[in-house]
Design an enzyme around this catalytic site. Structure first.
Site, PDB file in Angstrom:
ATOM      1  N   LEU A  35      33.170  50.440  55.093  1.00 22.89           N
ATOM      2  CA  LEU A  35      32.728  51.739  54.553  1.00 22.89           C
ATOM      3  C   LEU A  35      33.739  52.365  53.584  1.00 22.89           C
ATOM      4  O   LEU A  35      33.716  53.567  53.345  1.00 22.89           O
ATOM      5  CB  LEU A  35      32.416  52.726  55.694  1.00 22.89           C
ATOM      6  CG  LEU A  35      31.372  52.240  56.718  1.00 22.89           C
ATOM      7  CD1 LEU A  35      31.227  53.251  57.846  1.00 22.89           C
ATOM      8  CD2 LEU A  35      30.027  51.988  56.054  1.00 22.89           C
ATOM      9  N   ALA A  84      32.227  41.501  50.201  1.00 20.60           N
ATOM     10  CA  ALA A  84      33.286  42.499  50.444  1.00 20.60           C
ATOM     11  C   ALA A  84      34.497  42.253  49.543  1.00 20.60           C
ATOM     12  O   ALA A  84      35.209  41.267  49.705  1.00 20.60           O
ATOM     13  CB  ALA A  84      33.698  42.462  51.912  1.00 20.60           C
ATOM     14  N   SER A 127      31.888  36.463  39.347  1.00 21.35           N
ATOM     15  CA  SER A 127      31.618  37.342  38.208  1.00 21.35           C
ATOM     16  C   SER A 127      31.794  36.593  36.891  1.00 21.35           C
ATOM     17  O   SER A 127      32.614  35.679  36.786  1.00 21.35           O
ATOM     18  CB  SER A 127      32.603  38.508  38.267  1.00 21.35           C
ATOM     19  OG  SER A 127      32.633  39.212  37.054  1.00 21.35           O
ATOM     20  N   TYR A 152      41.630  42.211  39.042  1.00 18.49           N
ATOM     21  CA  TYR A 152      40.292  42.011  39.636  1.00 18.49           C
ATOM     22  C   TYR A 152      39.723  40.659  39.200  1.00 18.49           C
ATOM     23  O   TYR A 152      39.287  39.845  40.017  1.00 18.49           O
ATOM     24  CB  TYR A 152      39.331  43.138  39.227  1.00 18.49           C
ATOM     25  CG  TYR A 152      37.877  42.748  39.417  1.00 18.49           C
ATOM     26  CD1 TYR A 152      37.350  42.610  40.696  1.00 18.49           C
ATOM     27  CD2 TYR A 152      37.050  42.465  38.324  1.00 18.49           C
ATOM     28  CE1 TYR A 152      36.026  42.197  40.881  1.00 18.49           C
ATOM     29  CE2 TYR A 152      35.735  42.065  38.504  1.00 18.49           C
ATOM     30  CZ  TYR A 152      35.224  41.936  39.773  1.00 18.49           C
ATOM     31  OH  TYR A 152      33.932  41.524  39.950  1.00 18.49           O
ATOM     32  N   LYS A 156      38.837  36.845  41.341  1.00 20.41           N
ATOM     33  CA  LYS A 156      37.611  36.033  41.329  1.00 20.41           C
ATOM     34  C   LYS A 156      37.940  34.581  40.952  1.00 20.41           C
ATOM     35  O   LYS A 156      37.392  33.638  41.521  1.00 20.41           O
ATOM     36  CB  LYS A 156      36.576  36.619  40.362  1.00 20.41           C
ATOM     37  CG  LYS A 156      36.005  37.962  40.817  1.00 20.41           C
ATOM     38  CD  LYS A 156      35.317  37.868  42.164  1.00 20.41           C
ATOM     39  CE  LYS A 156      34.741  39.177  42.646  1.00 20.41           C
ATOM     40  NZ  LYS A 156      34.264  39.119  44.034  1.00 20.41           N
TER      41      LYS A 156
END
Length: 346
Positions: A35, A84, A127, A152, A156
């Protein structure tokens, strides 16, 4: 007996739509989400759409012990769809260690648990960032993976390298990496959709928040790119089409149709749309006028990126069904629903 599938980040934007697609196909879903960038309210939306509530565990996947305990509690997990991860490019530049810890430690701990299984299916949320500014358009899966523009993007790339190395030494482990282009839109019921916390990092929520009056105007970063109207071009894919691709990829592994035990597929529409074309499509499909201004280029933005979808179309037997106008209209319906809920809560 239905397969039990773990969806990590299953209350996030793409995760929640994929949970719906899985449940509608008869899968039993368990969600892990901490969350940090989602809301527990999404669980109610999933339940309302599918008439069934998936099991939910509030776990931070950086906690190795908790991950181990999860697999002890659910020993019959047959596959994992792993969403996630932290995903804001700008934030990753400012806080690289957070991104490396969150995006790589969680992947490693999941894979360590799956290694112990006789058969494990793993779908990785990757991605088109891995391609950087591609030399040729449209971008095929054979395009070189360029040096990442951000931590980021690097997570990936490294994530895919980890999967490649794991697949090499474990023949029971089967994985597919899905390289998304630009997911947009919302479920047609407007029960779930993209819900960014704070200032949106992506174009579409910024557009809808501007149209509804939450933001003063939309900034268009640069109109002097070498494109027909001078603005950047991206491949915008409806999240419902994207969700279905995850189910199809999972079925490919379960039915043993894979050509190797680690495969890569692009997921996009195969068509690029410029920022100005997206604005025009939004105004056309919703009847709303969008205030915007042209500002300077944003660092790190590439000129154009859109997918060659032939491999996914032919090998997965999947292709997009929804067009840009439909995606933007659904995003707008979702935005209105969000405001309605906020007013009700106040």
């Amino acid at each position: 007996m239905s397969s039990k599938i773990l969806v990590t980040g299953g209350l996030g934007f793409i995760g929640s739509h994929t949970v719906v697609a899985l449940q509608e196909k008869g899968y039993e879903v368990v969600i892990i989400d901490n969350l940090s960038n989602s809301s527990i309210d999404v669980l109610a939306g999933i339940t309302k759409i599918t008439q069934q509530t998936p099991a939910f565990e509030n776990i931070d996947l950086r906690d190795k012990t908790k991950v181990k305990e999860f697999f002890e509690k659910y020993p019959n997990i047959e596959g994992v769809i792993h969403f996630a991860a932290s995903k804001a490019v700008g934030e990753s530049v400012e806080n690289p260690l957070l991104y490396y810890e969150n995006n790589l430690a969680s992947l490693i701990y999941l894979l360590q648990e799956l290694q112990a299984k006789d058969n494990a299916y793993f779908i990785f949320s990757s991605s088109c960032t891995v391609y950087g500014q591609a030399d040729d358009l449209p971008i095929t899966e054979n395009a070189p993976v360029k040096k990442a523009e951000s931590p980021y993007g690097n997570t990936k790339q490294i994530g895919e390298e980890i999967l490649t190395d794991t697949a090499k030494i474990n023949k029971n482990f089967k994985a597919i990496s899905l390289r998304y282009f630009n997911p947009i839109g919302a479920h047609p019921t407007a029960e779930i959709g993209e819900l960014p916390i704070g200032t949106p990092q992506n174009l579409i929520p910024f557009i809808t928040q501007t149209a509804i009056g939450k933001r003063k105007e939309l900034s268009v970063f640069g109109d002097d790119y070498p494109t027909p109207d001078g603005t950047c071009i991206r491949d915008y894919i409806h999240v419902m089409d994207l969700a279905k691709a995850h189910v199809v990829a999972l079925e490919r592994l379960q039915q043993k149709k894979e050509k190797s035990n680690f495969e890569v597929f692009n997921l996009g529409t195969g068509k690029g749309s410029s920022v100005l074309e997206v604005i025009n499509s939004f105004e056309r499909s919703t009847g709303e006028k969008l205030p915007y201004k042209i500002v300077g280029r944003r660092e790190g933005d590439i000129v154009a990126a859109y997918a060659d979808t032939q491999k996914a179309n032919e090998e997965l037997g999947w292709k997009t069904e929804k067009h840009l106008d439909e995606a933007l209209k659904s995003a707008w319906d979702w935005q209105k629903e969000v405001v309605k809920r906020e007013e009700k809560d106040n």
